[in-house]
Design an enzyme around this catalytic site. Structure first.
Site, PDB file in Angstrom:
ATOM      1  N   CYS A  37       0.842  -1.187   0.000  1.00 38.20           N
ATOM      2  CA  CYS A  37       0.000   0.000   0.000  1.00 38.20           C
ATOM      3  C   CYS A  37       0.884   1.246   0.000  1.00 38.20           C
ATOM      4  CB  CYS A  37      -0.980  -0.025   1.171  1.00 38.20           C
ATOM      5  SG  CYS A  37      -2.316   1.201   1.001  1.00 38.20           S
ATOM      6  N   HIS A  78      -3.681  -5.016   0.480  1.00 34.72           N
ATOM      7  CA  HIS A  78      -3.231  -5.444   1.800  1.00 34.72           C
ATOM      8  C   HIS A  78      -3.343  -6.965   1.933  1.00 34.72           C
ATOM      9  CE1 HIS A  78      -3.067  -1.563   4.164  1.00 34.72           C
ATOM     10  NE2 HIS A  78      -3.644  -1.167   3.037  1.00 34.72           N
ATOM     11  N   GLU A 112      -2.448  -8.732   4.378  1.00 39.11           N
ATOM     12  CA  GLU A 112      -2.682  -9.082   5.787  1.00 39.11           C
ATOM     13  C   GLU A 112      -4.117  -8.844   6.229  1.00 39.11           C
ATOM     14  OE1 GLU A 112      -2.096  -4.656   6.211  1.00 39.11           O
ATOM     15  OE2 GLU A 112      -1.608  -6.244   4.781  1.00 39.11           O
TER      16      GLU A 112
END
Length: 224
Positions: free
Chosen positions: A97, A192, A194
């Protein structure tokens, strides 16, 4: 494997203290990739980063999310110093990001401050399609299109891509969702991995291989 990760600069609202933090999502996610990974958050202290990286004997670095490029000088310069150290020592750098935008800026590219107005597509708090435009990454994913999560207002377009960087993932409006360097161990993704809503299987294969092997796309074949 020791992985250094950059941290978000925050101002604690009650006492006004500057604090450096990283989401617990990263610990959980990287543990799934490899339980042997030790995650080492780095404070935003540019003059100390190279020594910390050397003393901690890091194997790779992640430039994490949070803060816009240009918003926090201490963080910007910390990540610049970390990338310089990694490039000198041949350590892989993954930008996520904001991290993709940082890597692009450090390579001489530009960062659009309002990517929605440039691309005509909202990128804040949504999910959208991404086209994989590099054969190696199509092979790794097993398809040409993936769906990613999206949590950013700033971004990078093809016209603003830094010299030497190669895009492998694009969304509408020529927004760069992923790039790599063909020689150095540099990889950037705009989504992202995660967080929920990411292309899980693709990310696990991509990031796992990158952290362990560096510039693996220069190999004749990618491991699934």
């Amino acid at each position: 494997m020791r992985i250094a990760i950059s941290t978000r600069r925050m101002i604690e609202p009650v006492h006004g203290e500057a604090r450096d933090a990283v989401s617990e999502d990263w610990y959980r996610y990287l543990h799934v990739i490899s339980p042997e990974i030790v995650l080492l958050p780095l404070l935003n202290a540019p003059d100390r980063v190279a020594r910390w990286a050397s003393d901690l004997e890091i194997d790779a670095a992640i430039l994490s999310n949070g803060n816009d490029w240009g918003e926090c000088t201490a963080r910007d310069e910390t990540e610049r110093a970390l990338v310089d150290w990694c490039r000198t020592c041949g350590r892989p750098v993954l930008g996520v990001c904001r991290g993709l935008q940082v890597l692009n800026a450090l390579r001489g590219g530009t960062v659009e401050t309002d990517i929605a107005s440039v691309s005509g597509q909202d990128h804040g708090g949504t999910r959208h399609d991404v086209t994989l435009c590099s054969p190696q990454f199509v092979e790794l994913a097993g398809r040409e299109h993936i769906v990613v999560n999206s949590y950013h207002d700033q971004g990078v377009t093809i016209s603003g891509l830094g010299p030497g960087l190669v895009p492998f993932a694009l969304s509408d409006g020529d927004v760069v969702e992923g790039f790599y360097h063909p020689v150095e161990a540099i990889l950037g993704i705009q989504w992202h991995p995660e967080r929920p809503g990411a292309p899980y299987d693709f990310d696990m294969a991509l990031i796992g291989a990158f952290l362990k092997r560096g510039a693996f796309w220069s190999q004749p074949e990618l491991e699934r």
